[in-house]
Write a protein that holds these residues in place. Sequence first.
Motif, PDB file in Angstrom:
ATOM      1  N   SER A  56       0.743 -16.681  56.132  1.00  0.00           N
ATOM      2  CA  SER A  56       2.028 -17.382  55.995  1.00  0.00           C
ATOM      3  C   SER A  56       2.990 -16.587  55.125  1.00  0.00           C
ATOM      4  O   SER A  56       4.169 -16.479  55.419  1.00  0.00           O
ATOM      5  CB  SER A  56       1.823 -18.766  55.370  1.00  0.00           C
ATOM      6  N   ARG A  57       2.450 -16.026  54.039  1.00  0.00           N
ATOM      7  CA  ARG A  57       3.350 -15.255  53.169  1.00  0.00           C
ATOM      8  C   ARG A  57       3.848 -13.999  53.887  1.00  0.00           C
ATOM      9  O   ARG A  57       5.015 -13.631  53.779  1.00  0.00           O
ATOM     10  CB  ARG A  57       2.679 -14.862  51.861  1.00  0.00           C
ATOM     11  N   ARG A  58       2.946 -13.371  54.625  1.00  0.00           N
ATOM     12  CA  ARG A  58       3.339 -12.159  55.342  1.00  0.00           C
ATOM     13  C   ARG A  58       4.453 -12.479  56.347  1.00  0.00           C
ATOM     14  O   ARG A  58       5.430 -11.762  56.493  1.00  0.00           O
ATOM     15  CB  ARG A  58       2.119 -11.570  56.049  1.00  0.00           C
ATOM     16  N   ASP A  76       6.526 -14.960  56.099  1.00  0.00           N
ATOM     17  CA  ASP A  76       7.705 -15.328  55.325  1.00  0.00           C
ATOM     18  C   ASP A  76       8.533 -14.096  54.958  1.00  0.00           C
ATOM     19  O   ASP A  76       9.757 -14.069  55.114  1.00  0.00           O
ATOM     20  CB  ASP A  76       7.223 -16.015  54.039  1.00  0.00           C
ATOM     21  N   GLU A  77       7.835 -13.072  54.485  1.00  0.00           N
ATOM     22  CA  GLU A  77       8.528 -11.851  54.076  1.00  0.00           C
ATOM     23  C   GLU A  77       9.178 -11.170  55.288  1.00  0.00           C
ATOM     24  O   GLU A  77      10.293 -10.660  55.213  1.00  0.00           O
ATOM     25  CB  GLU A  77       7.544 -10.895  53.390  1.00  0.00           C
ATOM     26  N   SER A 104       7.595 -18.639  50.236  1.00  0.00           N
ATOM     27  CA  SER A 104       6.774 -17.858  49.310  1.00  0.00           C
ATOM     28  C   SER A 104       6.636 -18.564  47.963  1.00  0.00           C
ATOM     29  O   SER A 104       7.641 -18.991  47.378  1.00  0.00           O
ATOM     30  CB  SER A 104       7.351 -16.458  49.117  1.00  0.00           C
ATOM     31  N   GLU A 144       2.547 -21.634  49.077  1.00  0.00           N
ATOM     32  CA  GLU A 144       1.515 -21.603  50.121  1.00  0.00           C
ATOM     33  C   GLU A 144       0.428 -22.644  49.913  1.00  0.00           C
ATOM     34  O   GLU A 144      -0.135 -23.153  50.892  1.00  0.00           O
ATOM     35  CB  GLU A 144       0.886 -20.211  50.212  1.00  0.00           C
ATOM     36  N   GLY A 175       4.469 -22.326  56.669  1.00  0.00           N
ATOM     37  CA  GLY A 175       3.040 -22.313  56.390  1.00  0.00           C
ATOM     38  C   GLY A 175       2.340 -23.569  56.897  1.00  0.00           C
ATOM     39  O   GLY A 175       1.219 -23.518  57.413  1.00  0.00           O
ATOM     40  N   ASN A 229       0.333 -25.181  42.735  1.00  0.00           N
ATOM     41  CA  ASN A 229      -0.035 -23.794  43.004  1.00  0.00           C
ATOM     42  C   ASN A 229      -1.553 -23.626  42.957  1.00  0.00           C
ATOM     43  O   ASN A 229      -2.051 -22.509  42.971  1.00  0.00           O
ATOM     44  CB  ASN A 229       0.617 -22.849  41.986  1.00  0.00           C
ATOM     45  N   ASP A 238       0.965 -17.586  40.815  1.00  0.00           N
ATOM     46  CA  ASP A 238       0.914 -17.420  42.267  1.00  0.00           C
ATOM     47  C   ASP A 238      -0.362 -18.033  42.870  1.00  0.00           C
ATOM     48  O   ASP A 238      -1.474 -17.678  42.476  1.00  0.00           O
ATOM     49  CB  ASP A 238       0.969 -15.922  42.586  1.00  0.00           C
ATOM     50  N   ILE A 264      -1.786 -17.652  45.746  1.00  0.00           N
ATOM     51  CA  ILE A 264      -2.633 -16.749  46.535  1.00  0.00           C
ATOM     52  C   ILE A 264      -3.500 -15.896  45.606  1.00  0.00           C
ATOM     53  O   ILE A 264      -4.706 -15.765  45.790  1.00  0.00           O
ATOM     54  CB  ILE A 264      -1.762 -15.868  47.455  1.00  0.00           C
TER      55      ILE A 264
END
Lengths: 369, 393
Positions: free
Chosen positions: A36-38, A40-41, A59, A62, A86, A221, A278, A280
């Motif tokens: 999901s983060r990948r 997003d970027e 970001s 997640e 996500g 988080n 973070d 992740i």
Amino acid sequence: MERLEVLDCEGRCDPALKPQLRPDQIREIYRLMVTSRRFDEKAFRLQRQGRLGTYAPISGQEASQVAPPYCLQKSDWMVPTYRSAGAYYTRGVPFKNILIYWGGDARGARVAPDQRDLFPTICIATQIPFAVGLAWGAKLKAQKEKKTSEVVLCYFGDGATSKADFHEGLNFAGVFRLPIIFVCENNQWAISLPRSRQTAAPTFSQRAFSYGMEGIQVDGNDVFAVHRATQAAVERARAGKGPTLVECETYRLGDHTTADDASRYRSAEEVARWQKLDPIVRLKKYMLQERLWSEAEETKLSSEADLVVEAAVEEAEAFAAPNPVSFFDHTFAELPWNVLEQRKALEEYLKEKDSRKDTVILDKEGRFP
Amino acid sequence: MAFEFKLPDVGEGLSEGEIIQWHIREGEAVHADQKMVDVLTDKATVEISSPKAGTILKILADPGQVVRVGEPIVVIGQKGESFSAQGNNPIPSSASAGRGTASVARMVPASEVQGGVLATPAVRNLAKELKVDLSRISGKGPQGRITEEDVRRVAAPAEASARRPEERIPVRGIRRRTAEKMAESWAKIPHVTHFEQADVTELVALREEQKGKAASEGVKLTYLPYILVATVKALKQFPHLNSSWDESENEIVLKRYYCLAVATATEHGLFTPVIKDCDRLGIFDLAKELDRLTQKAKKNQLELSEISGGTFTVTNVGPIGGVYATPIINYPEAAILGVLKIAQKPVVREGQVIIRDILNLVLSFDHRILDGAEAAEFMKTLVQSLENPRTLV
């Protein structure tokens, strides 16, 4: 107000609150978060390259994006916000759809027949009454069929709690003891309005009391805390014990949308403080400590995530643009006369253009002329 | 195959952006998603990355250049490939537009529109007045729309401007913001300027007396701190001067806090740093804060929080000279005080002409909020304070 924390930022887990998840489930949750983060970027860069209309990044969020839908069954419903890449991905909605939607094509938000995830809602909080209606319907249906009820997961942000829809929806859900889980992703900023100006109350979750429902605040988080709280809420809802409000205290690391510049209203120190939390990184530390994960697996996941994302971009960009006439299709069941006239005028215009061959109009779905 | 990368709409409905910095150079290879350029828009500075892998064949827009959305800014292709870069093209045809930027408006190409051109009725009217044939102009607006600027450019007697030596300087950065702010203030506020004179002979003496002590504490003491203290004192008596006009609510907002902006000219342009809560600061504190902000302004290092939140502005027109001035209000404040140079002048006291130190003061105020009598009373109070400076310390 009760607050749940399981995993600290060094990845150490409270032994009394060990996750009720198998190792393969933990790895799957991690995969969903990283991918999901990948995405997003990538989506953010696509917008900057002129390949996407706009985009609302997730970001930093997640844990609260992935864990709640992970607690659902396929037959349950999810009602997201516009910041939900996500959550959608966790529900099995392909990234392709999200790109098509943010590219300005409503077909990206179309709910497939086997899919029980509503479209993104841009207007703040307006999805809450929809979700409550779905939950009421699910309850009535379950009573009639003498079955266990489907449950509804309803997302909104801290800003939404200041809107009337929030009050109406939660009050109704409380009175009718509906099978619904309200997840408030408190990411500290409603565009540029800080958490401190959103409510004078110390938590958002305490509002649950006034609606006669369960409420809990979790470290948003901390994916295990979010999972534990949502799982309990889902079980309660399914058992007919009514709704729950789960406040996930998290942080939007990026801008509100691609049309925003968050550095204008919040300090770099504040962002740095949250970067240390973070979700992740925290989960990865835990997995490495518990020997559920290795750097080799990390590298593999990283390239797999890129493949998933790049494939979605390719598919989305290859998806033909809609027929302009479909513009009229989704608001009215029967078009009023004046809208019919407009539709006809557009059709004639397109036909005339087509006859002159200076543009190509496809009869079903095609590129914009 | 080489392609021109066109400046996308990186916000929602942007029309242009200013190139800040390139991160790549011509001849260099780029990979997909590699950082290429920073662009300043109305809303933010954004980083644009390359949509494809390839070689940077040509950079078409220099730092500082304002580029319209849809204009090519860089050519990307294969190393050694030949290409034809247009640069500064009108808006590209729809075929090259990405799906993100597709819009219904593009369904109407310029050639199809009634009369053959795209222009608003106001522009058509202007063209008629200036006897400009619209069908002969290529518009620089969205979808080739002809703008007022296009018409005026064509209408200007071309031969005259060709002969006369002229230089055209693009307006941007601080100059542009100053221009916008001034125009907004002038357009919205009906300005009136009131002139006054203060006999500051005693203030000159007082400052002379305190200068040494200030210097020993590392403080550079000017007259301005005394003027600020006197101003705050007068503002407290005349709250309309420390207010603003809220156009959306049709209300006058009286501010019970006193944050004075001090206009500061620098080589980068005009800044108005704000001294927060002046009413809680003494003369020396004010002098220190003034010095700190002025230094930061000169280095162009003021933060947003240091130039916002002002309630009233003081502009020191004195240092260079002049007898009077009519300052423009720092919108949306209610008034601005202009301070001229202290000069020795002959004045009449008890029938005798004597020489005194005279300070000319001017006040521009928003006539929607207050009337001349109140402004005059404010200035009278201010003058009384400055003529009796020991009441200020």
